[in-house]
Design a protein around this motif. Structure first.
Motif, mmCIF file in Angstrom:
data_model
loop_
_atom_site.group_PDB
_atom_site.id
_atom_site.type_symbol
_atom_site.label_atom_id
_atom_site.label_comp_id
_atom_site.label_asym_id
_atom_site.label_seq_id
_atom_site.Cartn_x
_atom_site.Cartn_y
_atom_site.Cartn_z
ATOM 1 N N GLN A 199 42.568 16.726 29.783
ATOM 2 C CA GLN A 199 41.911 17.917 29.238
ATOM 3 C C GLN A 199 41.868 19.002 30.310
ATOM 4 N N LEU A 200 41.463 20.183 29.837
ATOM 5 C CA LEU A 200 41.283 21.357 30.720
ATOM 6 C C LEU A 200 42.504 21.545 31.636
ATOM 7 N N PRO B 25 39.400 29.303 34.620
ATOM 8 C CA PRO B 25 40.047 28.077 35.127
ATOM 9 C C PRO B 25 39.046 27.275 35.959
ATOM 10 N N ILE B 26 38.185 26.559 35.275
ATOM 11 C CA ILE B 26 37.093 25.861 35.996
ATOM 12 C C ILE B 26 37.656 24.865 36.993
ATOM 13 N N LEU B 27 38.762 24.209 36.609
ATOM 14 C CA LEU B 27 39.323 23.174 37.504
ATOM 15 C C LEU B 27 39.766 23.808 38.808
ATOM 16 N N ARG C 94 32.155 20.843 30.028
ATOM 17 C CA ARG C 94 33.257 21.383 29.217
ATOM 18 C C ARG C 94 34.161 20.260 28.705
ATOM 19 N N PHE C 95 33.943 19.044 29.169
ATOM 20 C CA PHE C 95 34.850 17.924 28.863
ATOM 21 C C PHE C 95 34.492 17.377 27.481
ATOM 22 N N GLU C 96 35.470 17.322 26.575
ATOM 23 C CA GLU C 96 35.165 16.790 25.221
ATOM 24 C C GLU C 96 35.232 15.270 25.305
ATOM 25 N N ASP D 292 40.954 13.649 33.232
ATOM 26 C CA ASP D 292 40.582 12.782 32.080
ATOM 27 C C ASP D 292 39.384 11.943 32.520
ATOM 28 N N GLU E 35 45.334 23.110 33.532
ATOM 29 C CA GLU E 35 45.706 24.464 33.984
ATOM 30 C C GLU E 35 47.080 24.358 34.640
ATOM 31 N N ILE F 239 32.555 21.183 34.799
ATOM 32 C CA ILE F 239 33.735 20.562 34.165
ATOM 33 C C ILE F 239 33.253 19.506 33.181
ATOM 34 N N GLY G 188 44.715 18.761 35.823
ATOM 35 C CA GLY G 188 44.044 18.374 34.564
ATOM 36 C C GLY G 188 43.109 17.232 34.876
#
Lengths: 102, 502, 164, 686, 337
Positions: free
Chosen positions: B59-60, B2-4, B50-52, B79, B62, B47, B77
Motif C-alpha cells: 500500500q501507499l 507522499p507520507i512514506l 493511512r494503512f487500510e 505492507d 510511491e 502511515i 511501499g
C-alpha cells in the motif's frame, strides 16, 4: 588577358617569399615584415576573387579591408612586444628569446 | 502527500539541520535530534492511520523514475510486515536518542549518525526496488560502524571492523544474487522492481543459478540475523557498542536479516528454499539451543543478552524454514501462515524486549557501576526497586512468560512450525527451558541475594530513564495480553507471502 | 600585350622584387624601405582589379602607417645599429625547400581550379558598395574589427609603455 | 452470575496492580485490599457454584485472541460443575489464608509486595481454572508458576531461597515445555486450542485422532502421545515423580505461601488440568494414558510417603505428604475414579492448608522448623494443637473426617479397576498415617526441648530501615499461642475439613451415590459403559483399619518409645540416610542437569570463542599471511613492472626533448611543412 | 579611374588625356611652386616685419628665387661619410613625388582635373602619408644623430596630425556624401545647417595642414636653434631643393584642397565677363588658393614656435577629440538634414 590565375600566381609567390622571410630571419621585426607580405598575398587573392569570381557585395574587398586593419593591429601589438622584449632582454633576435625551451 | 517518502527522509532532514548547529551546544543538538526522531515516529503512526487494514498487498506505493535507463526507480511501499517493523524502528530510534542524552563525547556526530541510521533502516523496510534496497542496506552499515568504532568500549576497532567486513561480505553476495536476478529478466523489461521480479521469478527453472542466487541472499541475511555459524560478530559488536547503539543493533539491524528472508528469499526462491529448509531449520535449532547454552556460560551481561538474541532469532528462522517447507503443500499453508505470523511477532517482541534489556544493561553500566560482570552485583532489587521491577519484567518477557509479548510470538512460532517440523520444534522448545534457566540465574545473581555493599547507595531510575524503559514494558504487556490488533495486520502480510509460496 | 597586361607584369615584378629585397636584404632598414615598393605594387594590382577604395586604404594604412611604424621600431631598437649581426638563422636551406614546395603546391592547386566567369557586374562606385556591405551583411565583422582595434590599441600602449 | 465469571480473576489482578504501585504507601492497610478483592471473587465464585449446584447449564464464552492464516487461536472461559467447585474452593481457602497471613507476616518490610504477589497468584490460578482454551490455561499456568517463583524467593536475602525458587521455576518449566509441545501437537491435529472443540474431535475419534507417529522405531498413537505430553505439565506442577524435587525446597517461602500454593491450589492445578482434559486421556486406545497417570500417581505417593518418614523439618514432612496425596489424586483419576480424584483434591486442599497454617503458627511461636527441637506444644498452643489434630485425622483418613471419604473413594475405584494400584495405595495410606503421627508426637507430645539454633531473621536491618520499621527483637521465652487472626482461619479450616467430607457420604446424591459423584460425573463413562462402583462399607472399614494401624505403630515408636526410633533407624540401616537425602534424586538432578548443563555451556562457550571465532580469526590470520606474501610479490614483481614503465616513458621523453628547441621559427617551419603535407595529401586524393 | 576599361580603344584615349594634363600640372607646380612661393614668403615675412625683403635681383627682387636655384645647381652634392647612399638619394625624391601626386585629384576648374578619382580626398590622405616615409629615410640615411632625431620628430608630428586631417576630410565626405573632389565642389555651397560642422572641420584642416607641411608654428623638425636643419641638415643643394619643392608643394596642395573642400573650388561669387567657364573657374580657384597661402604665411611669421610635447598634445588631446565629435555632429546633421 589577365585572368585570376595570374593574380593567384603572384600572390602564391609573394606568400612563399613572406614565409621564407618569416622562417629565416633572426630579427623579430623582419619576421613581422615577412608576415605583412604573407597578409598582402592573401589580400591579393581576396580582391582578385571579388573581381573574377563573385563581385556581389564586394565581399573580397570587405575581407581585404578587414585583413588590412587586423594586420595593422597585429603589427602594432607585435612591435610593442618587440620593444618590450628589447627593453628587458636587450635583444630582438628571436633565437636568443627561447626561455620556453623544453 | 507522499507520507512514506516524508517519513523516510525526515531523519535525513534532521541530520542536515544538525549540521548547522554549533558543535558545543550539546543541549540544543540533543533536543533537535529527539524532536526529529519523535516527528519520524509520529509520521510512522501517520502511515499506520493511512494503512487500510483489510487490504492485502503493498500500500501507499510511491514511485519515481531514478535511473530509467537501467530500470532503477525510487519505489517505496509498505505492507503489514514492513509497516510494523518501521514503527518499531522509529519508536526505538526515538527512545535510544532519548537515552543517549547523557552521552557527551562528540555529541553532534553521535546524533547525526543516529539520524542517518534511522533513514537507512526505514529505507530498507520501505524499499521496493532492489537497487534502492541495497543502497539503504549498505547505508545502515556505515553509521553503525562509526557508532561502534568511536563510542565503543576497549576493543571497539576490532569489533567495528569485524562487524563491518562480515556484513559487507554478506551484502556483496546478495548483490551477486540481485544482479543474477536482474540479468535473467527478459532483455526488454529489465527492471529492479521487487514486485515485478517476484511476479516473474526469473530464476525459476535455472537450477544452479537459482541455487547461487539463493545462497547469495542466504549468506547476506544469515550473517545479519545472525544464524548459528555466522553469529560471532554479534557478541563482540554488542559488548563494544555504546548502549543506544547496541539497542538499535539488536532491536532493528538483526531484523533486517529476517525481514530479508521473508520479503525476498521466500518469494524469490521457493523451490530452492524448500530444498534447503531442513538445513536452515537445523541451523535455527542449533542457534536456539547453542545461543541459550553459551549465554548461560557468560559472565558479561551484554554478551549474555547478545547470545539470547541469537537464541530468539533462532526461533524466527525456525518459523521461516517451516514456511519454506510448506511450499507446494497446500495442507501446510495455514501452519506456514501461523509460523510467519509468529516470526514477525517474534521480530517485534525481540525488538522491544532486547531493546529494553540493553537499555537495562546500559542504565546500570553507563551511569552507575561501569561494570557488566554479572557476578559483581547482588541484591539490587532492594536498592533499586523500580529498576528491578522493569528489568525483571523485561527478562521474564524475554524467556517467554505468557501474558507478555515474548510468549505470544514463541507460541505462534511453535504452534505454526510444529505441524511442519515436529521434531525440530520440539528441540527448539527445549531452548525455552535453557533460556528460562540463564535468565533466572542472571536475575538471581543481580537482583536477589545479599546486597553488594559497593552498590548500596545507587540512585534508582531518573525520569528520563523511566521514559525510555516504561513505554517498552507497557508495550510488552499490552501486546502480550491482547495481540489481536497487531496480529491482524501481520497476518495479511504473512498470507501474501504464503500465497507466493503456493 | 595590351596596356593592362603590361601594367600587371610591371606591378607584379615590382611586388616580387620588393618582396625579395624585404626578405633577403642584409640591412634591416633596407628591408623596411623596400617594403614600400612592394606594398605600392600591391596597391597598383588592386587598381588593376578595380578596387580603388582598397587601394587608397592599402596606401594610407600599409604604407603610411605600418611601414612607418616598422621603421620607428627598427630605429628604436638596436636593429638599426647592429648591422653586422648575422641576420639569417640556421634553417635557411630547409625553409627554402619547404617554401618552394608550398609555392609549387599553391600554384598547382590554384591553377587547376576551373575559374568560371564572374557571377555579376562589378559595382561601379565600389567605395559606396564596400560601405554598404560593411554595414549590411557584414556589420558584425565590422563591429568585431573595431573591437580588435580598440583592444590592440590599449594593449600596445600598456606593453610598450616605459615603466615609471 | 455465570456471565460475570470473567470478573473473578480480575479482582485479584486489580488488587495486585494497586499493591504493586501503591503498596508501600498503604503500609498496614495493604492486606485489606487483597482480602477485599478475594472476598469479591469468592462472592462471584460461590454464586456461580451455587447456580451450577442448582443445575444451571454450563456457560461458555469465547473470543479470538490471535489469528494464524485462516486458523484462529481462541481464549475464553467456561463455568461448569468442575470449574465452579474448584473456584469456590480456591476463593474460600485462599481468603482464609490471606486472613491468616495478615497476622503471620505483620512487621515484614515487604508486606505489600507479599500480598501483591499473592493476589497475582490467585488471579493466575482462577484464570487457569476458568480457562476453556489451552492457550489461556497456559497463560494462567505460567503466571502461577511465576508467582510461586517470586513467593518462594520472597526472603530473597537468603541464598537457599534463591536456589529454591530457581529450582522450582525450572523444574516446573520443564513440565510446562512438555505441555506446550503437547498443546502444539493438539493444535497440529485439530487446528484449534479450544477445549470443547478438541474434546468433541477426540470423542468422535475421527481419522485425525487415530493418526500414528513413528518415534524412533515404535509406533505411538498421536492421541496418546499428545495426552502424555500434556500430562507432562501436571507432573511438573503437581510435583509428580520425576519432577517432584522442587516442592520440598519450595518450603523456603513463608508458610502461608506454602499453604496456599504448595498445598491447596497450585499443586492441585496439575490434577485439575488432568481432570479438565480427561477426554484426552480417556479416549486414547484402551485408556493407555490413564494407566500411565495412575502408575505415576501411585509411585509418587508411595515414594513421597517413604521420604516423609525421614524428614525432621515440619514443613518438609507436610510437603512430602502433599506430594504423596497428589500422587493419590493422580492415581484416582488414573483408575477411572474421575469424581474420586477431584473430590480428594477438594478435601485435601482444606486439611493440608490447615496443617500448613497450623505448622506456621507453631513455627511462628517456636522460631524453628525442626520438629526435634519442639515437643510438648499441646500445652502452649492449645488451639493450634486441636486444629492440627483435626487436620491430621483428616489426612490420615480417620472416619468422620473428609480425608476418609475421599481417600476411600479412590481406594474403592482402585480396588475395582486396578488391584495392584489398590495394594500400593493402601500401603501408602498406612505410611501416611505413620509419618503424620510421628510428626504430631514429636511436635505436640513429650517435653518442650526449645530451639537449639533459632532461624536467622531473613531481613537485614537495612531492609527494615528502608520500610521504615525497626527490626523485631527475638527474645524467645516459652512459645505462646498465635494471635486470633491466625487461629481463626485454623478453626474455620478444621470445621471445613470435617464438613467437606460429608459431600462424599453415599446417599447424599440422587440414585444412592454420593452427591459429589452426581455433581462431578464424566459423560464419557456412560457411553463407555463404565459405571461408578457403589460405596462398599467393608472396603471403607478396611482402609480405616489401615489408618488406625498406622497411628498405633507411630504411637508405639514415638509416643511410648516402646521401640525407640534410633533402633529402627539402625535396623533399617542404609535405608534411612537414603530416604533422608531424598533418595539422592536431587543430587542426581544436580549433577546431571545443573552441573552438566553448566559444563556443556562452558564447553560451548569455549567452542564458540575458540572454534567458530577462531575460524573467523583464522581467516583473518590467513589473509594477513597471504597479504605479507602478497606484499613481497607486489614489491618485486608488480613494483618492478611499474618502475619499468616509468623508465620507458622517461626514455621516450628524452628522445623527444630536442624537438622543443624553444625557437619559434622551428615550430613555424614544422607548421608550414605540415600545411604542405596536408595540401599534398588533399591534392593527391582529389 | 576606369583605367582597366573593357575596350582597348577607350583605354588608349583616356590614357593620353591623363598624361597631357599631368604634364601641364607638374610644370605649373615646378614654376608656381618654390620659385614663386619662396620669393612670396620672403616678401611677406619682410612686409610683416616692416622690412623690404629681397629687391636687388630683377625688379623688386622677383628673380631672387631663380638666382638661388642657379646658385644651388652649381653647388657640389656631397654625401655624408658611411651614409646609406641609395636611401640618401631616394629620400628627397620620395618627398617631392608625394607632394606632386597630391595634385592629381585637385579640380582647377570644372572638367580641368588630372583624374577625377571617386576616392578623391582619401587618395590625397594616402599620398600625403608617403612623405612621412621620405622624411624618415632621409633622416636615417644621412647617418647623423641630429638628422635622425629630426626625422623621427617630424615623422611623429606628421603621423599624429594625419588623424585630425583624416577626420576633417571624413566630415566633408559625410556632409557631401562623396569622396570625389569634383562632386564635392559641385555640392558646395553647403546648406546653411551644415555650417557649424563645416567651420570646425575647416579650422581643424587648416591647423593639421600647417603641421603636415612643417610650417611655423609647427616647423620643429628643422628648428635651427635645436636641431640645426632637422632631417635635411646633411643634404646639399640639389637634394635640398627637392625637399624645398616637396615642402612648398605640400603647402600649396593643402591650401588648394582647402579651397576645393571649403571655399567652393572654382565657383566664384560672380562669373567673370568674357571668358569661358574654364578660365573663370581657374581664376577663382587660384585667387582663393593664394589667399589661403597668404594666410598660412601670415600665420608663420606671427606665431612663436611651439614645444614638441605641446605640439603632440594639441594633436592628440584637442584636435582629435574635436574632429571626432565634429564627425559625429556631421553624421547627425546629415541624418536630420
Amino acid at each position: 588577358m589577365i585572368g585570376p590565375a595570374h593574380y593567384l600566381g603572384v600572390s602564391a609567390l609573394l606568400f612563399g617569399l613572406g614565409l621564407y622571410g618569416v622562417l629565416t630571419r633572426r630579427n623579430a621585426v623582419a619576421i613581422l615584415m615577412g608576415i605583412e607580405l604573407m597578409l598582402n598575398a592573401a589580400n591579393i587573392n581576396f580582391v582578385a576573387f571579388t573581381k573574377f569570381v563573385d563581385p556581389t557585395f564586394v565581399r573580397g574587398h570587405v575581407a581585404a579591408l578587414i585583413v588590412i586593419t587586423l594586420a595593422a593591429c597585429e603589427a602594432v601589438v607585435g612591435l610593442a612586444l618587440v620593444i618590450n622584449a628589447y627593453r628587458h632582454l636587450e635583444t630582438v633576435n628571436v633565437d636568443q628569446v627561447n626561455l620556453m625551451k623544453g | 502527500m507522499p507520507i512514506l517518502t516524508l517519513t523516510l527522509f525526515l531523519p535525513l532532514v534532521g541530520a542536515l539541520v544538525l549540521l548547522f548547529l554549533p558543535k558545543e551546544d550539546a543541549e540544543r543538538i540533543r533536543k533537535v535530534t529527539f524532536g526529529f526522531s519523535l516527528a519520524t515516529f509520529l509520521a510512522s503512526l501517520g502511515i499506520l492511520s493511512r494503512f487500510e487494514f483489510g487490504r492485502p498487498g503493498m500500500q501507499l506505493v510511491e514511485q519515481a523514475a531514478w535511473i530509467p535507463a537501467v530500470g532503477i526507480q525510487y519505489k517505496v511501499g509498505v505492507d503489514g510486515l514492513s509497516l510494523v517493523l518501521a514503527i518499531l524502528t522509529t519508536l526505538l530510534t526515538a527512545l535510544s536518542v532519548l537515552y543517549s542524552f547523557r552521552e557527551n563525547h562528540r555529541v553532534k556526530e553521535y546524533n547525526l549518525l543516529f539520524l542517518l541510521l534511522a533513514t537507512g533502516m526505514l529505507g530498507v523496510f520501505f524499499a521496493l526496488d532492489f537497487f534502492l534496497f541495497y543502497v539503504f542496506w549498505e547505508l545502515t552499515l556505515v553509521p553503525m560502524y562509526f557508532l561502534i568504532g568511536i563510542w565503543g568500549g576497549p576493543r571497539r576497532e576490532y569489533a567495528a571492523i569485524k562487524f563491518f567486513l562480515y556484513t559487507l561480505v554478506g551484502s556483496l553476495a546478495m548483490l551477486l544474487g540481485i544482479l543474477l536476478l536482474y540479468f535473467h529478466l527478459p532483455p526488454g523489461q529489465r527492471t529492479f522492481d521487487v514486485l515485478e521480479i517476484i511476479r516473474q521469478r526469473p530464476l525459476a527453472g535455472t537450477g544452479l543459478l537459482a541455487q547461487l542466487a539463493f545462497w547469495g541472499f542466504f549468506l547476506s541475511f544469515a550473517i545479519k540475523v545472525p544464524m548459528w555459524p555466522f553469529h560471532t560478530w554479534l557478541p563482540d559488536a554488542h559488548v563494544e557498542a555504546p548502549t543506544a547503539g547496541s539497542v538499535i543493533l539488536a532491536a532493528i539491524l538483526l531484523k533486517l536479516g529476517t525481514y530479508g528472508f521473508v520479503r525476498f528469499s521466500l518469494p524469490l526462491f521457493p523451490e530452492v528454499f524448500q530444498q534447503h529448509a531442513p538445513l536452515v531449520a537445523t541451523l535455527a535449532v542449533i542457534g536456539v539451543i547453542y545461543g541459550a547454552l553459551v549465554a548461560m556460560a557468560q559472565t558479561d551481561l551484554k554478551k549474555l543478552v547478545a547470545y539470547s538474541s541469537v537464541n530468539h532469532m533462532g526461533y524466527v528462522m525456525l518459523a521461516v524454514a517451516a514456511a519454506a517447507w510448506a511450499h507446494g503443500r497446500p495442507e501446510l499453508q495455514q501452519a506456514a501462515a501461523t509460523a510467519l505470523n509468529g516470526a514477525t511477532m517474534e521480530m517485534l517482541a525481540h525488538g522491544i524486549i532486547t531493546g529494553a534489556l540493553f537499555l537495562v544493561v546500559g542504565v546500570i553500566y553507563d551511569d552507575r557501576t561501569h561494570t557488566r560482570g554479572v557476578d559483581d552485583f547482588g541484591g539490587l532489587w532492594a536498592v533499586l526497586p523500580k529498576y528491578g521491577a522493569v528489568s525483571i519484567t523485561a527478562m521474564f518477557a524475554s524467556l517467554g512468560l505468557p501474558g507478555l509479548m515474548g510468549f505470544v510470538a514463541e507460541f505462534l512460532i511453535f504452534v505454526g512450525s510444529f505441524s511442519i517440523f515436529p521434531v525440530f520444534t520440539a528441540l527448539a522448545a527445549l531452548g525455552i527451558v535453557i533460556t528460562a534457566a540463564f535468565f533466572l540465574w542472571t536475575i538471581q545473581r543481580i537482583f536477589l541475594g545479599p546486597t553488594n555493599p559497593r552498590w548500596a547507595e545507587l540512585p534508582d531510575l531518573d525520569r528520563r530513564e523511566m521514559w525510555t524503559l516504561v513505554p517498552l514494558v507497557v508495550l510488552m504487556i499490552i501486546f502480550g495480553v491482547y495481540p489481536k490488533p497487531l496480529l491482524d495486520v501481520i497476518n495479511l502480510a504473512s498470507l501474501d507471502v504464503v500465497a507466493m509460496l503456493r | 600585350m595590351n596596356a593592362e597586361a603590361l601594367a600587371f607584369y610591371a606591378l607584379a615584378a615590382m611586388v616580387l622584387v620588393g618582396g625579395f629585397l624585404v626578405v633577403q636584404s642584409r640591412n634591416l632598414v633596407h628591408a623596411a624601405i623596400s617594403l614600400v615598393p612592394t606594398l605600392l605594387g600591391v596597391a597598383g594590382l588592386y587598381v588593376l582589379l578595380n578596387a580603388e577604395f582598397v587601394t587608397a586604404i592599402q596606401i594610407l594604412i600599409y604604407v603610411g602607417a605600418i611601414t612607418v611604424l616598422i621603421l620607428f621600431v627598427i630605429l628604436l631598437t638596436e636593429g638599426a645599429t647592429g648591422l653586422r649581426v648575422r641576420q639569417r638563422n640556421e634553417q635557411v636551406p630547409l625553409a627554402l625547400l619547404v617554401c618552394g614546395i608550398l609555392v609549387v603546391l599553391f600554384l598547382v592547386v590554384l591553377l587547376r581550379v576551373p575559374w568560371g566567369p564572374p557571377t555579376g557586374p562589378m559595382p561601379a562606385y565600389n567605395p559606396g558598395a564596400v560601405g554598404r556591405s560593411f554595414l549590411m551583411p557584414y556589420v558584425l565583422a565590422f563591429e568585431v574589427t573595431s573591437l580588435v582595434i580598440l583592444a590592440s590599441l590599449v594593449g600596445a600602449i600598456v606593453v610598450a609603455r616605459r615603466e615609471g | 452470575m455465570a456471565q460475570l465469571a470473567w470478573l473473578v480473576p480480575l479482582f485479584p489482578l486489580a488488587s495486585y496492580a494497586v499493591l504493586a504501585f501503591r503498596g508501600r504507601a498503604l503500609g498496614e492497610r495493604a492486606p485489606y485490599v487483597a482480602i477485599g478483592a478475594m472476598a469479591l471473587s469468592a462472592l462471584l465464585g460461590w454464586g456461580a457454584f451455587l447456580e451450577q449446584v442448582a443445575g444451571a447449564p454450563p456457560y461458555v464464552w469465547r473470543a479470538v485472541w490471535a489469528v494464524g492464516g485462516e486458523r484462529t487461536l481462541t481464549v475464553g472461559y467456561t463455568v461448569d460443575p468442575l470449574s465452579s467447585i474448584t473456584v469456590a474452593m480456591i476463593t474460600l481457602v485462599g481468603g482464609l489464608i490471606f486472613v491468616y497471613s495478615v497476622g503471620y507476616m505483620r512487621g515484614d518490610p515487604y508486606y505489600a509486595r507479599f500480598f501483591a504477589f499473592l493476589s497475582l497468584f490467585c488471579a493466575g490460578m482462577l484464570t487457569m481454572v476458568l480457562a476453556n482454551s489451552f492457550l489461556l490455561m497456559l497463560i494462567g499456568w505460567e503466571i502461577i508458576g511465576l508467582c510461586s517463583y517470586l513467593l518462594i524467593g520472597f526472603y530473597f536475602r537468603r541464598r537457599s531461597a534463591n536456589m529454591a525458587q530457581m529450582k522450582a521455576f525450572l523444574t516446573t518449566r520443564v513440565g510446562d515445555t512438555l505441555m506446550l509441545v503437547g498443546i502444539m501437537a493438539l493444535f497440529w491435529q485439530f487446528g484449534t486450542v479450544d477445549y470443547h472443540a478438541i474434546f468433541e474431535a477426540v470423542r468422535e475419534g475421527g481419522e485425525s485422532a487415530s493418526a500414528v507417529v513413528r518415534l524412533g522405531g515404535w509406533e505411538v498413537p498421536l492421541a496418546t502421545l499428545s495426552a502424555l505430553l500434556v500430562f507432562g505439565g501436571p507432573v511438573g506442577k503437581s510435583g509428580q515423580f520425576p519432577l517432584h524435587v522442587w516442592l520440598p525446597d519450595a518450603m523456603e517461602g513463608p508458610t502461608p505461601v506454602s499453604a496456599l500454593i504448595h498445598a491447596a491450589t497450585m499443586v492441585a492445578a496439575g490434577v485439575y488440568l488432568v481432570g479438565r482434559a480427561y477426554p484426552l486421556f480417556f479416549y486414547t486406545p484402551h485408556h493407555e494414558a490413564l494407566a500411565v497417570v495412575a502408575w505415576v500417581g501411585t509411585l509418587t505417593a508411595l515414594l513421597a510417603a517413604l521420604m516423609a518418614l525421614a524428614q525432621d523439618d515440619i514443613k518438609r514432612v507436610l510437603a512430602y505428604s502433599t506430594i504423596s496425596q497428589l500422587g493419590f489424586m493422580m492415581a484416582g483419576l488414573g483408575v477411572l475414579g474421575y469424581a474420586a480424584g477431584l473430590f480428594h483434591l477438594l478435601t485435601h486442599a482444606f486439611f493440608k492448608a490447615l496443617l500448613f497454617l497450623a505448622a506456621g503458627s507453631v513455627i511462628h511461636a517456636v522460631g524453628t522448623n525442626n520438629i526435634k527441637e519442639m515437643g510438648g506444644l499441646r500445652r502452649f498452643l492449645p488451639v493450634t494443637f486441636w486444629t492440627f489434630l483435626a487436620g491430621f485425622l483428616a489426612l490420615a483418613g480417620v472416619f468422620p473426617f473428609a480425608g476418609f471419604w475421599s481417600k476411600d473413594e479412590i481406594l474403592l475405584e482402585a480396588y475395582h479397576h486396578a488391584p495392584a494400584v489398590y495394594a500400593l495405595l493402601s500401603a501408602t495410606a498406612f505410611l501416611t498415617a505413620l509419618y503424620m503421627s510421628r510428626l504430631v508426637a514429636y511436635t505436640f507430645f513429650g517435653t518442650y526441648r526449645g530451639p537449639a539454633h533459632p532461624e536467622p531473621d531473613p531481613w537485614t536491618p537495612e531492609d527494615y530501615a528502608r520500610a521504615g520499621l525497626h527490626a523485631p527483637h527475638h527474645g524467645h521465652g516459652t512459645p505462646h499461642e498465635s494471635p486470633r487472626v491466625m487461629t481463626g482461619p485454623l478453626v474455620a479450616l478444621a470445621v471445613g475439613s470435617l464438613v467437606v467430607g460429608f459431600v462424599g457420604i453415599p446417599g447424599t446424591g440422587p440414585e444412592g451415590g454420593s452427591w459429589i459423584h452426581h455433581f462431578l460425573k464424566f459423560e464419557g463413562f456412560k457411553e463407555a459403559g463404565i459405571h461408578a462402583p457403589s460405596f462398599s462399607w467393608p472396603l471403607a472399614l478396611r482402609s480405616l483399619g489401615v489408618a488406625l494401624a498406622g497411628i498405633a505403630v507411630a504411637w508405639l515408636v514415638y509416643g511410648l518409645r516402646a521401640v525407640p526410633s534410633e533402633r529402627i533407624r539402625a535396623w533399617v540401616g542404609p535405608v534411612y540416610p537414603f530416604l533422608r537425602n531424598r533418595m539422592y534424586i536431587d543430587a542426581l538432578y544436580g549433577w546431571v542437569f545443573v552441573r552438566g548443563g553448566l559444563l556443556l555451556a562452558a564447553g560451548l562457550r569455549w567452542f564458540d570463542v575458540h572454534v567458530v571465532d577462531g575460524l573467523v580469526n583464522l581467516v583473518g590470520g590467513v589473509t594477513v599471511v597471504t597479504s605479507r606474501l602478497h606484499r613481497l610479490f607486489d614489491t618485486y614483481v608488480v613494483d618492478g613492472l611499474v618502475n619499468l614503465v616509468g623508465w620507458v616513458t622517461r626514455g621516450l621523453g628524452l628522445l623527444l626533448r630536442p624537438l622543443q628547441t624553444g625557437r619559434a621559427y622551428n615550430y613555424i617551419l614544422v607548421a608550414a611543412a605540415g600545411l604542405g603535407l596536408i595540401v599534398l595529401v588533399s591534392l593527391w586524393r582529389l | 579611374m576606369g583605367l582597366g576599361g573593357l575596350l582597348d580603344a577607350l583605354w588608349q584615349v583616356e590614357f593620353l588625356r591623363m598624361v597631357v594634363l599631368a604634364a601641364v600640372v607638374f610644370t605649373f607646380l615646378a614654376v608656381g611652386g618654390p620659385l614663386f612661393l619662396v620669393l612670396a614668403e620672403r616678401k611677406i615675412s619682410a612686409w610683416i616685419q616692416a622690412r623690404v625683403g629681397p629687391k636687388h635681383v630683377g625688379p623688386h627682387g622677383i628673380l631672387q628665387t631663380v638666382a638661388d636655384t642657379v646658385k644651388l645647381l652649381q653647388k657640389e652634392s656631397i654625401v655624408p661619410h658611411r651614409a646609406d647612399v641609395v636611401l640618401f638619394t631616394a629620400a628627397p625624391v620620395l618627398v617631392a613625388v608625394a607632394a606632386l601626386l597630391d595634385w592629381i585629384v585637385i579640380p582647377f576648374a570644372p572638367g580641368v582635373i588630372v583624374r577625377d578619382l571617386n576616392v578623391g580626398i582619401l587618395y590625397f590622405a594616402a599620398v600625403s602619408s608617403l612623405t612621412v616615409i621620405g622624411i624618415l629615410t632621409g633622416g636615417w640615411a644621412s647617418n647623423n644623430k641630429y638628422s635622425l632625431l629630426g626625422g623621427l620628430r617630424s615623422a611623429a608630428q606628421m603621423v599624429s596630425y594625419e588623424l585630425p586631417l583624416g577626420f576633417s576630410l571624413l566630415v566633408v565626405a559625410t556632409l557631401t556624401g562623396t569622396l570625389s573632389t569634383v562632386r564635392i565642389v559641385e555640392a558646395q555651397p553647403y546648406p546653411a545647417h551644415f555650417y557649424p560642422s563645416v567651420i570646425v572641420a575647416a579650422v581643424v584642416f587648416l591647423i593639421a595642414a600647417t603641421a603636415e607641411a612643417n610650417r611655423i608654428p609647427f616647423d620643429l623638425p628643422e628648428a635651427e636653434a635645436e636641431l640645426v636643419a632637422g632631417y635635411f641638415s646633411e643634404y646639399t643643394p640639389m637634394r635640398f631643393a627637392l625637399f624645398q619643392l616637396g615642402e612648398y608643394g605640400a603647402l600649396l596642395a593643402s591650401s588648394a584642397l582647402f579651397t576645393t573642400l571649403f571655399l567652393g573650388g572654382w565657383k566664384g561669387p560672380f562669373a567673370l565677363p568674357g571668358v569661358g567657364p574654364v578660365v573663370d573657374g581657374m581664376v577663382w580657384f587660384l585667387l582663393k588658393t593664394y589667399a589661403v597661402v597668404f594666410f598660412l604665411m601670415w600665420v608663420r611669421w606671427t606665431y612663436p614656435r611651439s614645444r614638441i610635447d605641446q605640439l603632440l598634445n594639441v594633436s592628440w588631446k584637442i584636435l582629435l577629440p574635436v574632429s571626432m565629435a565634429n564627425l559625429l555632429v556631421a553624421g547627425v546633421l546629415v541624418v536630420l538634414g
